[in-house]
Enzyme design. Sequence first.
Site, PDB file in Angstrom:
ATOM      1  N   GLU A  13       0.843  -1.204   0.000  1.00 28.17           N
ATOM      2  CA  GLU A  13       0.000   0.000   0.000  1.00 28.17           C
ATOM      3  C   GLU A  13       0.880   1.256   0.000  1.00 28.17           C
ATOM      4  O   GLU A  13       0.537   2.273  -0.595  1.00 28.17           O
ATOM      5  CB  GLU A  13      -0.864   0.061   1.269  1.00 28.17           C
ATOM      6  CG  GLU A  13      -1.937  -0.997   1.395  1.00 28.17           C
ATOM      7  CD  GLU A  13      -2.547  -1.018   2.811  1.00 28.17           C
ATOM      8  OE1 GLU A  13      -3.630  -1.593   2.933  1.00 28.17           O
ATOM      9  OE2 GLU A  13      -1.948  -0.481   3.765  1.00 28.17           O
ATOM     10  N   ASP A 199     -12.241  -3.760  -1.636  1.00 28.73           N
ATOM     11  CA  ASP A 199     -13.180  -4.880  -1.766  1.00 28.73           C
ATOM     12  C   ASP A 199     -14.564  -4.507  -1.253  1.00 28.73           C
ATOM     13  O   ASP A 199     -14.708  -3.652  -0.385  1.00 28.73           O
ATOM     14  CB  ASP A 199     -12.659  -6.115  -1.018  1.00 28.73           C
ATOM     15  CG  ASP A 199     -12.298  -5.798   0.424  1.00 28.73           C
ATOM     16  OD1 ASP A 199     -11.198  -5.269   0.640  1.00 28.73           O
ATOM     17  OD2 ASP A 199     -13.120  -6.048   1.318  1.00 28.73           O
TER      18      ASP A 199
HETATM   19  N1  SAH Z   1      -4.818 -11.068   2.054  1.00 26.45           N
HETATM   20  C1  SAH Z   1      -4.035  -9.891   1.992  1.00 26.45           C
HETATM   21  C2  SAH Z   1      -4.051  -9.223   3.326  1.00 26.45           C
HETATM   22  C3  SAH Z   1      -5.064  -8.182   3.399  1.00 26.45           C
HETATM   23  S1  SAH Z   1      -5.528  -7.869   5.010  1.00 26.45           S
HETATM   24  C4  SAH Z   1      -2.630 -10.172   1.557  1.00 26.45           C
HETATM   25  O1  SAH Z   1      -2.304 -11.312   1.453  1.00 26.45           O
HETATM   26  O2  SAH Z   1      -1.869  -9.233   1.271  1.00 26.45           O
HETATM   27  C5  SAH Z   1      -6.322  -6.431   4.858  1.00 26.45           C
HETATM   28  C6  SAH Z   1      -5.521  -5.165   5.029  1.00 26.45           C
HETATM   29  O3  SAH Z   1      -6.173  -4.204   4.244  1.00 26.45           O
HETATM   30  C7  SAH Z   1      -5.574  -4.616   6.452  1.00 26.45           C
HETATM   31  O4  SAH Z   1      -4.434  -3.839   6.719  1.00 26.45           O
HETATM   32  C8  SAH Z   1      -6.856  -3.769   6.460  1.00 26.45           C
HETATM   33  O5  SAH Z   1      -6.715  -2.538   7.134  1.00 26.45           O
HETATM   34  C9  SAH Z   1      -7.183  -3.533   4.992  1.00 26.45           C
HETATM   35  N2  SAH Z   1      -8.474  -4.072   4.502  1.00 26.45           N
HETATM   36  C10 SAH Z   1      -8.862  -3.994   3.207  1.00 26.45           C
HETATM   37  N3  SAH Z   1     -10.077  -4.549   3.031  1.00 26.45           N
HETATM   38  C11 SAH Z   1     -10.498  -4.990   4.242  1.00 26.45           C
HETATM   39  C12 SAH Z   1     -11.690  -5.668   4.701  1.00 26.45           C
HETATM   40  N4  SAH Z   1     -12.681  -5.983   3.891  1.00 26.45           N
HETATM   41  N5  SAH Z   1     -11.772  -5.984   6.016  1.00 26.45           N
HETATM   42  C13 SAH Z   1     -10.767  -5.677   6.854  1.00 26.45           C
HETATM   43  N6  SAH Z   1      -9.620  -5.044   6.475  1.00 26.45           N
HETATM   44  C14 SAH Z   1      -9.473  -4.693   5.190  1.00 26.45           C
END
Ligand code: SAH
Length: 234
Positions: A13, A199
């Site tokens: 990010e 998302d």
């Molecule tokens: N699966 C991803 C990890 C994403 S975790 C990977 O492998 O890279 C989500 C990160 O993005 C967290 O830092 C959170 O703040 C943000 N985020 C984005 N969409 C989110 C959602 N639907 N629920 C919770 N956090 C979310």
Amino acid sequence: MKKTLIIMAMEAEARPVIEKLGLKPVADQQNLNGGFPRYRGGFNDHAIMLSLNGKCPVHQVDRIGTEYAALNTQSAILAFQPSLIINAGTCGAFARDANIADIITSNQPVVYHDHRVALEGFDRFAEGHYPTAYHPEYFAGIPHKLGVVTTGNSLDMPEIDEQRIIANKGMAKEMECAAIASVAALYDIEFLPIKSVTDHIDVEVDNAEQFLQNLQQASQRLSEVLPAVLNNIQ
Ligand code: SAH
């Protein structure tokens, strides 16, 4: 000159933001085992520190979530003494509220949707409600949505969390903001969230899949909006 601290959870990010703002890595950090990669620079009237949650040495992934966000924020405050803290990052949102890569910020307190304690006093404490410092002029000329940012430590959304999010009128669902806002409040420092949607939390497709698909687009958007906001903040 304003001292602005930008807290971000994930390196992916932050990468475009670091490039656009021309920030340079801070070398040799002994604090907390050097676990929080930091970048410094100047942009317009701002001295800037950007601080990341860092990687987990065991699993080699970004330390997303509230614990490292709080540690990161407190140690960065002590190192930098900022007058403004911005939490930039990605979030999920209901499809009716925002499109992918839309920018959401907030003029309302930041809450937790997964801290539930049914005891008088503790219930309200657990929900958070940490202040934000939105000023319309900061976002002049920048398309954005205003809503409640709501934090929890899971990427998925079980029904109980969804109920809390809806009850709190949550718009941006993410995993760090309330923790950062609570530390900012502790030190009486202005706090502003800037989130870009990766998302939709109410569609069939898995959040993790959507997240990975849209991460680049949302991060790109953040890297355009952050300099524009910093330009507007005098
Ligand atoms: N699966 C991803 C990890 C994403 S975790 C990977 O492998 O890279 C989500 C990160 O993005 C967290 O830092 C959170 O703040 C943000 N985020 C984005 N969409 C989110 C959602 N639907 N629920 C919770 N956090 C979310």
